[in-house]
Design a protein around this motif. Sequence first.
Motif, PDB file in Angstrom:
ATOM      1  N   ARG A  41       0.828  -1.222   0.000  1.00 11.64           N
ATOM      2  CA  ARG A  41       0.000   0.000   0.000  1.00 11.64           C
ATOM      3  C   ARG A  41       0.854   1.260   0.000  1.00 11.64           C
ATOM      4  NH1 ARG A  41      -4.989  -1.113   2.825  1.00 11.64           N
ATOM      5  NH2 ARG A  41      -5.668  -3.058   1.866  1.00 11.64           N
ATOM      6  N   ALA A  42       1.898   1.241   0.816  1.00 15.25           N
ATOM      7  CA  ALA A  42       2.725   2.444   0.944  1.00 15.25           C
ATOM      8  C   ALA A  42       3.654   2.598  -0.260  1.00 15.25           C
ATOM      9  CB  ALA A  42       3.549   2.380   2.234  1.00 15.25           C
ATOM     10  N   GLY A  43       3.868   1.495  -0.960  1.00 14.06           N
ATOM     11  CA  GLY A  43       4.751   1.537  -2.127  1.00 14.06           C
ATOM     12  C   GLY A  43       6.210   1.659  -1.742  1.00 14.06           C
ATOM     13  N   LYS A  44       6.532   1.261  -0.510  1.00 10.73           N
ATOM     14  CA  LYS A  44       7.944   1.274  -0.106  1.00 10.73           C
ATOM     15  C   LYS A  44       8.185   0.278   1.024  1.00 10.73           C
ATOM     16  CE  LYS A  44       7.047   5.784   2.024  1.00 10.73           C
ATOM     17  NZ  LYS A  44       7.514   7.144   2.127  1.00 10.73           N
ATOM     18  N   ALA A  45       9.446  -0.039   1.212  1.00  7.29           N
ATOM     19  CA  ALA A  45       9.828  -1.018   2.235  1.00  7.29           C
ATOM     20  C   ALA A  45       9.578  -0.453   3.636  1.00  7.29           C
ATOM     21  CB  ALA A  45      11.299  -1.378   2.079  1.00  7.29           C
ATOM     22  N   ILE A  46       9.329  -1.373   4.590  1.00 10.05           N
ATOM     23  CA  ILE A  46       9.102  -0.953   5.990  1.00 10.05           C
ATOM     24  C   ILE A  46      10.262  -0.070   6.482  1.00 10.05           C
ATOM     25  CG2 ILE A  46       8.837  -1.792   8.374  1.00 10.05           C
ATOM     26  CD1 ILE A  46       6.591  -3.001   6.889  1.00 10.05           C
ATOM     27  N   SER A  47      11.492  -0.456   6.136  1.00 10.99           N
ATOM     28  CA  SER A  47      12.637   0.333   6.622  1.00 10.99           C
ATOM     29  C   SER A  47      12.573   1.766   6.082  1.00 10.99           C
ATOM     30  CB  SER A  47      13.959  -0.339   6.244  1.00 10.99           C
ATOM     31  OG  SER A  47      13.946  -0.666   4.891  1.00 10.99           O
ATOM     32  N   ASN A  48      12.062   1.924   4.856  1.00  9.53           N
ATOM     33  CA  ASN A  48      11.921   3.282   4.305  1.00  9.53           C
ATOM     34  C   ASN A  48      10.785   4.048   4.980  1.00  9.53           C
ATOM     35  OD1 ASN A  48      14.065   3.014   2.596  1.00  9.53           O
ATOM     36  ND2 ASN A  48      12.823   2.317   0.866  1.00  9.53           N
ATOM     37  N   ILE A  49       9.726   3.337   5.333  1.00  9.37           N
ATOM     38  CA  ILE A  49       8.627   4.022   6.050  1.00  9.37           C
ATOM     39  C   ILE A  49       9.174   4.564   7.376  1.00  9.37           C
ATOM     40  CG2 ILE A  49       6.320   3.792   7.081  1.00  9.37           C
ATOM     41  CD1 ILE A  49       5.747   1.509   5.140  1.00  9.37           C
ATOM     42  N   PHE A  50       9.912   3.710   8.098  1.00 11.35           N
ATOM     43  CA  PHE A  50      10.486   4.149   9.381  1.00 11.35           C
ATOM     44  C   PHE A  50      11.414   5.355   9.164  1.00 11.35           C
ATOM     45  CE2 PHE A  50       9.858   1.437  13.210  1.00 11.35           C
ATOM     46  CZ  PHE A  50       8.957   0.538  12.680  1.00 11.35           C
ATOM     47  N   GLN A  51      12.265   5.225   8.145  1.00  8.14           N
ATOM     48  CA  GLN A  51      13.285   6.251   7.909  1.00  8.14           C
ATOM     49  C   GLN A  51      12.676   7.568   7.425  1.00  8.14           C
ATOM     50  OE1 GLN A  51      16.131   5.135   4.912  1.00  8.14           O
ATOM     51  NE2 GLN A  51      17.807   5.324   6.380  1.00  8.14           N
ATOM     52  N   GLN A  52      11.753   7.483   6.472  1.00  5.88           N
ATOM     53  CA  GLN A  52      11.228   8.706   5.847  1.00  5.88           C
ATOM     54  C   GLN A  52      10.034   9.309   6.591  1.00  5.88           C
ATOM     55  OE1 GLN A  52      10.388   7.346   1.881  1.00  5.88           O
ATOM     56  NE2 GLN A  52      12.521   6.785   1.502  1.00  5.88           N
ATOM     57  N   ASP A  53       9.168   8.428   7.128  1.00  2.00           N
ATOM     58  CA  ASP A  53       7.922   8.931   7.720  1.00  2.00           C
ATOM     59  C   ASP A  53       7.893   8.801   9.245  1.00  2.00           C
ATOM     60  OD1 ASP A  53       7.258   9.047   4.977  1.00  2.00           O
ATOM     61  OD2 ASP A  53       6.467   7.005   5.045  1.00  2.00           O
ATOM     62  N   GLY A  54       8.769   7.953   9.787  1.00  3.28           N
ATOM     63  CA  GLY A  54       8.827   7.771  11.239  1.00  3.28           C
ATOM     64  C   GLY A  54       7.967   6.607  11.721  1.00  3.28           C
ATOM     65  N   GLU A  55       8.290   6.108  12.918  1.00  9.53           N
ATOM     66  CA  GLU A  55       7.562   4.952  13.456  1.00  9.53           C
ATOM     67  C   GLU A  55       6.069   5.222  13.658  1.00  9.53           C
ATOM     68  OE1 GLU A  55       9.341   2.939  16.826  1.00  9.53           O
ATOM     69  OE2 GLU A  55       7.544   1.695  17.096  1.00  9.53           O
ATOM     70  N   PRO A  56       5.668   6.441  14.146  1.00  3.81           N
ATOM     71  CA  PRO A  56       4.224   6.677  14.335  1.00  3.81           C
ATOM     72  C   PRO A  56       3.424   6.485  13.035  1.00  3.81           C
ATOM     73  CG  PRO A  56       5.485   8.369  15.461  1.00  3.81           C
ATOM     74  CD  PRO A  56       6.468   7.564  14.669  1.00  3.81           C
ATOM     75  N   ALA A  57       4.022   6.861  11.900  1.00  5.42           N
ATOM     76  CA  ALA A  57       3.332   6.686  10.609  1.00  5.42           C
ATOM     77  C   ALA A  57       3.146   5.195  10.326  1.00  5.42           C
ATOM     78  CB  ALA A  57       4.135   7.342   9.493  1.00  5.42           C
ATOM     79  N   PHE A  58       4.173   4.406  10.656  1.00  3.13           N
ATOM     80  CA  PHE A  58       4.065   2.956  10.449  1.00  3.13           C
ATOM     81  C   PHE A  58       2.969   2.361  11.337  1.00  3.13           C
ATOM     82  CE2 PHE A  58       5.297  -1.394  11.687  1.00  3.13           C
ATOM     83  CZ  PHE A  58       5.177  -1.995  10.445  1.00  3.13           C
ATOM     84  N   ARG A  59       2.904   2.828  12.599  1.00  2.55           N
ATOM     85  CA  ARG A  59       1.870   2.311  13.523  1.00  2.55           C
ATOM     86  C   ARG A  59       0.460   2.705  13.039  1.00  2.55           C
ATOM     87  NH1 ARG A  59       4.849  -1.623  15.178  1.00  2.55           N
ATOM     88  NH2 ARG A  59       6.812  -0.924  16.064  1.00  2.55           N
ATOM     89  N   ASP A  60       0.350   3.846  12.384  1.00  5.44           N
ATOM     90  CA  ASP A  60      -0.940   4.249  11.790  1.00  5.44           C
ATOM     91  C   ASP A  60      -1.347   3.277  10.696  1.00  5.44           C
ATOM     92  OD1 ASP A  60      -1.525   6.396  13.331  1.00  5.44           O
ATOM     93  OD2 ASP A  60      -0.740   7.905  11.939  1.00  5.44           O
ATOM     94  N   TRP A  61      -0.370   2.924   9.864  1.00  4.69           N
ATOM     95  CA  TRP A  61      -0.645   1.915   8.830  1.00  4.69           C
ATOM     96  C   TRP A  61      -1.171   0.637   9.477  1.00  4.69           C
ATOM     97  CZ3 TRP A  61      -1.332   2.251   3.874  1.00  4.69           C
ATOM     98  CH2 TRP A  61      -0.671   3.228   3.117  1.00  4.69           C
TER      99      TRP A  61
END
Length: 196
Positions: free
Chosen positions: A62-82
Amino acid sequence: MRENLRAKALEMRYLKGMTVTRPIRNLALIGFMGAGKSCAGRLAAENMHFTFLDTDNVIEARAGKAISNIFQQDGEPAFRDWERRIVEELTRRDKTVIATGGGLPASEANLASLKTHALVVCLWASPETIWERVRAHAHRPLLNEADPLAKIRQLLAEREPYYRQADVLVNTEMRSVREVAQQVIHQFHMAQSAHR
Ligand code: S3P
């Protein structure tokens, strides 16, 4: 070794005490990174003729990117929202084995939601075993630390109160993926027949 005995004792208590009195359509595997949720889950799904779903894979697609990139670019809170959004969608699933990300059940709301439709099974392993299993893989952003084993111990201690709320706890130490999958399937059938 002491940790292993503790896990065994915990597991026995859970297996004996399991009483699930709600309808169960799906099977959710929770537990720490490297506990074997994806491998055992995929095998269990195959055997049960269920669909297999990995929440991390859904998020990446859905995000179109790897989990590590979500953490790096958007931060952990964004990942938890997903994760929160995906958990919501899971309530509509049927005949699905769900492998969750290690941190997903560390939220009362996520856990409660999973329990409305799934038997929640926690796969357990000691910090040392987890480290042995994950050390070769670099894709877990939370373990990019100077002392990953200490980080595993810390996170595991923080999450244990959530993991313990699973309906069933399965110790994965000294068990093959096949044995874990068999145990998980057995627990699922027991829970379903108990409810019938
Ligand atoms: C995480 C576990 C990972 C992934 C993300 C965060 C965690 O999933 O969701 O890196 O917080 O423990 P796995 O448990 O499948 O490795």
